[in-house]
Design a protein around this motif. Structure first.
Motif, PDB file in Angstrom:
ATOM      1  N   MET B   4      -2.091  10.283   8.738  1.00 16.56           N
ATOM      2  CA  MET B   4      -3.192   9.692   8.326  1.00 16.56           C
ATOM      3  C   MET B   4      -3.645  10.385   9.582  1.00 16.56           C
ATOM      4  SD  MET B   4      -6.039   8.204   7.243  1.00 16.56           S
ATOM      5  CE  MET B   4      -7.481   7.653   7.034  1.00 16.56           C
ATOM      6  N   HIS B  32       0.116   6.444  10.542  1.00 14.49           N
ATOM      7  CA  HIS B  32       0.175   6.823   8.574  1.00 14.49           C
ATOM      8  C   HIS B  32      -0.653   5.210   7.825  1.00 14.49           C
ATOM      9  CE1 HIS B  32       4.226   7.791   9.086  1.00 14.49           C
ATOM     10  NE2 HIS B  32       3.860   8.616   7.815  1.00 14.49           N
ATOM     11  N   LYS B  33      -1.243   5.573   6.784  1.00 15.10           N
ATOM     12  CA  LYS B  33      -2.549   5.414   6.339  1.00 15.10           C
ATOM     13  C   LYS B  33      -1.733   4.098   6.159  1.00 15.10           C
ATOM     14  CE  LYS B  33      -5.591   5.627   2.181  1.00 15.10           C
ATOM     15  NZ  LYS B  33      -5.935   3.950   2.493  1.00 15.10           N
ATOM     16  N   GLY B  34      -3.129   2.513   7.072  1.00 16.56           N
ATOM     17  CA  GLY B  34      -3.064   1.782   6.812  1.00 16.56           C
ATOM     18  C   GLY B  34      -2.502   0.741   7.749  1.00 16.56           C
ATOM     19  N   GLU B  35      -1.628   1.599   8.561  1.00 16.54           N
ATOM     20  CA  GLU B  35      -1.052   1.185   9.919  1.00 16.54           C
ATOM     21  C   GLU B  35      -2.096   0.712  11.299  1.00 16.54           C
ATOM     22  OE1 GLU B  35       3.353   3.729  10.230  1.00 16.54           O
ATOM     23  OE2 GLU B  35       1.681   4.465  11.291  1.00 16.54           O
ATOM     24  N   TYR B  37      -1.947   0.923  14.300  1.00 21.29           N
ATOM     25  CA  TYR B  37      -0.497   0.973  15.675  1.00 21.29           C
ATOM     26  C   TYR B  37      -1.301   1.003  16.891  1.00 21.29           C
ATOM     27  CZ  TYR B  37       2.632   5.081  16.396  1.00 21.29           C
ATOM     28  OH  TYR B  37       3.743   5.559  16.857  1.00 21.29           O
ATOM     29  N   ILE B 164     -10.631   5.308   9.657  1.00 22.19           N
ATOM     30  CA  ILE B 164      -9.885   5.164  10.748  1.00 22.19           C
ATOM     31  C   ILE B 164     -10.491   4.478  11.815  1.00 22.19           C
ATOM     32  CG2 ILE B 164      -8.739   6.521  12.672  1.00 22.19           C
ATOM     33  CD1 ILE B 164      -7.876   8.501  10.732  1.00 22.19           C
ATOM     34  N   ASN B 190      -8.139  -4.945   8.544  1.00 19.27           N
ATOM     35  CA  ASN B 190      -6.747  -3.890   8.092  1.00 19.27           C
ATOM     36  C   ASN B 190      -6.480  -4.084   6.528  1.00 19.27           C
ATOM     37  OD1 ASN B 190      -3.827  -4.114   8.770  1.00 19.27           O
ATOM     38  ND2 ASN B 190      -4.526  -1.766   8.822  1.00 19.27           N
ATOM     39  N   THR B 196      -6.943   2.121   8.987  1.00 18.73           N
ATOM     40  CA  THR B 196      -5.941   2.173   9.654  1.00 18.73           C
ATOM     41  C   THR B 196      -6.782   1.951  10.966  1.00 18.73           C
ATOM     42  OG1 THR B 196      -4.646   4.691   8.514  1.00 18.73           O
ATOM     43  CG2 THR B 196      -4.037   4.184  10.687  1.00 18.73           C
TER      44      THR B 196
END
Ligand SMILES: Nc1ncnc2c1ncn2[C@@H]1O[C@H](COP(=O)(O)OP(=O)(O)OP(=O)(O)O)[C@@H](O)[C@H]1O
Ligand SMILES: [Mg+2]
Lengths: 221, 337
Positions: B4, B32-35, B37, B164, B190, B196
């Motif tokens: 992402m 990355h997508k969907g993390e 972070y 995001i 999420n 993300t």
């Protein structure tokens, strides 16, 4: 001496003073609001920083503000004559009033807009808002209470200036106060006009304060 | 997994009148997508600067930021504004428009994207129900609590269906209970929308609570990155250790000079009997200075700090005992300072 004629004159004077004040304030805002916005936007750290434009406007505003009103009034007589066709009377007084008040208004607008929280501007930027949107929907909209308070201050100040213009035959209550009170020693007429001037300022102030409070959503009730 | 956000060798230097600050010194990061972070670091480490580089509120001095493969620096102004509608942000101080009602605040980003008023309001109501503030629709921000304000900010951030969500210290102005509720909400979002999330914080507990991955930033460089579990169980860098053991530092200072150890328990060790058995085996009591279990990424994880007896022989025996049971033992003296 309190004949009909005198009373009529004072009533008319009040009307003329209000006319000068309101129209001058309107024009002063037509000039000063954009000027204040440009000052904020071009300032260092603003939305579109531009040293040259900012500096020029900053200096011009300061110069005009520092010229005493009566002198400014005389200085721009040719310009006034060009616009209105004559250099005396209520309508002619509006020209120097508006010009004297515009930089004052610009500073008031500038300080109101600078009060807006930088975080909110940043939030709008993070949403992809353009500068135009930010100026109107964030800066001006969020500062509206402060802008209205500034407007009230301007009205009061311009009303005071308009009375000063009486010295050169500007018309209105100030004119009456000087003609009767100063030149003819009719203290009673002078007192009445002064009381009326004070009352007008009070009323304008009251309306402005009420309005700004009514429109302020930061106050919890 | 789909990338992402990719940050390549990003630096940011602030040039002031009489000083320059290197806020970021070459950051490489991939999200990355969907993390969810987490980016964590001490005050002044450069966290806010880094996250502001992700939507170009701050332009990096050098290096590249890619969002879904697109180089932000290559976009013109209107493309960048368009991109920003896809990268929402929430802030520590909420940054709501104080002169607008809750619903009008949520409609604001949709005014920017020129959504019709009717559609915007319908979407705003839907979002209000997601964040649990339906009845506050007509309230003004000044009438809301901090947690409620942040919920409005979250609803506002979600209005344009962003890919995001950047959170800069989004819970730092909130009390622990409210923090937990907001973090739970973010997690739900999420999971539900696959959005993300990048969370900037200086509190390890926030990372533990919801993040899958974490980057530790220290004085403008990345000290460590990895899954939350990795970084918590085996912090390698000094900055990471400092953050992971943040909460223990106070107790710890008092015990200077005495021999203390930290034991790390992983999911498969149950610790009560181990300590009890050790005490029985050595016939000497120990001080348990700190016992702490946490739930990190769904795995039970715990640690204990023990103060060993004065007797060196017995102390050695205890350490041996624990090591034999495959526990990680760390002498804390080495860590102080
Ligand atoms: N606009 C700026 N001009 C000059 N220096 C700046 C600017 N923004 C940040 N800095 C400096 O960059 C460094 C990193 O700041 P940053 O705000 O990114 O830290 P942070 O990790 O978010 O800290 P905190 O936890 O206190 O918010 C600091 O030394 C700060 O003084
Ligand atoms: Mg910060």
């Amino acid at each position: 001496m309190w004949d009909n004629q005198t009373i009529m004159m004072i009533v008319e004077g009040t009307g003329v003073t209000l006319y000068m004040t309101l129209v001058s304030t309107l024009i002063a805002y037509a000039l000063g609001l954009p000027l204040g916005i440009v000052l904020v936007v071009t300032a260092p750290g603003g939305l579109m920083p531009n040293k040259i434009i900012f500096k020029i406007l900053d200096v011009v505003v300061n110069i005009v503000r520092s010229i005493p009103f009566l002198i400014l009034l005389m200085l721009i007589i040719p310009f006034t004559r060009f616009i209105v066709g004559k250099s005396y009377g209520a309508t002619a007084t509006i020209v120097p009033l508006a010009i004297a008040a515009a930089p004052f208004v610009a500073r008031l607008v500038e300080s109101s807009l600078l009060e807006v929280d930088h975080g909110v501007i940043e939030a709008a930027q993070s949403m992809g808002a353009g500068n135009w949107t930010i100026i109107w929907k964030v800066l001006v909209a969020e500062a509206r209470t402060s802008l209205i308070v500034g407007g009230t201050i301007s009205l009061g100040t311009i009303l005071g200036y308009s009375a000063m213009a009486g010295v050169v035959g500007g018309g209105g209550l100030g004119d009456i106060a000087i003609r009767y009170g100063y030149y003819r020693y009719q203290a009673d007429i002078m007192i009445v006009t002064v009381v009326l001037l004070v009352a007008l300022v009070q009323i304008l102030q009251m309306i402005g304060t009420r309005l700004s409070r009514k429109l302020d959503r930061r106050i919890t009730r | 997994m789909e990338t992402m956000i990719q940050i390549k060798d990003v630096t940011k230097t602030f040039v002031g009148k009489d000083n320059t600050v290197e806020a970021l010194k070459g950051i490489d990061l991939e999200i990355h997508k969907g993390e969810i972070y987490g980016i964590i670091g001490m005050s002044g480490a450069g966290k806010s600067t880094l996250v502001r580089c992700l939507n170009f509120l701050e332009r990096p001095t050098s290096g590249t930021v890619y969002i879904e493969g697109k180089d932000l620096a290559a976009l013109n102004n209107s493309e960048l504004r368009n991109m920003r509608t896809q990268i929402a942000m929430i802030f520590q101080h909420f940054n709501l428009l104080m002169q607008r009602t809750v619903i009008d605040n949520i409609c604001f980003p949709m005014e920017i994207t020129k959504t019709s008023k009717k559609d915007a309001e319908a979407r705003a109501r839907e979002l209000l129900s997601i964040v649990g503030l339906t009845e506050k629709e007509k309230a003004y921000p000044a009438q809301l609590s901090g947690g409620q304000k942040q919920r409005v900010a979250i609803a506002r951030a979600l209005a344009t269906n962003p890919k995001i969500l950047l959170c800069d210290e989004a819970t730092s102005a909130l009390d622990p209970t409210t923090t937990k509720a907001i973090l739970t909400l973010l997690k739900e979002i999420n999971v539900k929308y696959g959005i993300t999330i990048v969370i900037i914080t200086h509190e390890m507990s926030v990372v533990q609570e919801i993040c899958s991955h974490v980057a530790i930033i220290d004085e403008g460089t990345l000290a460590e990155t990895g899954t939350v579990e990795e970084v918590f169980q085996r912090p390698r860098s000094k900055a990471a250790k400092k953050l992971v053991f943040q909460g223990e530092r106070d107790q710890y200072e008092e015990m200077k000079g005495k021999r203390c150890i930290r034991i790390v328990f992983t999911s498969n060790s149950s610790f009560e009997p181990v300590i009890a058995n050790m005490v029985l085996a050595c016939n000497t009591p120990v001080n348990i200075l700190l016992a702490d279990t946490r739930d990190i990424g769904g795995v039970a994880h715990g640690q204990m700090i023990l103060q060993l007896p004065e007797d060196e022989g017995i102390a050695e025996k205890m350490i041996q005992y624990l090591k034999n049971r495959k526990l990680e033992v760390e002498e804390l003296d080495n860590y102080v300072g």
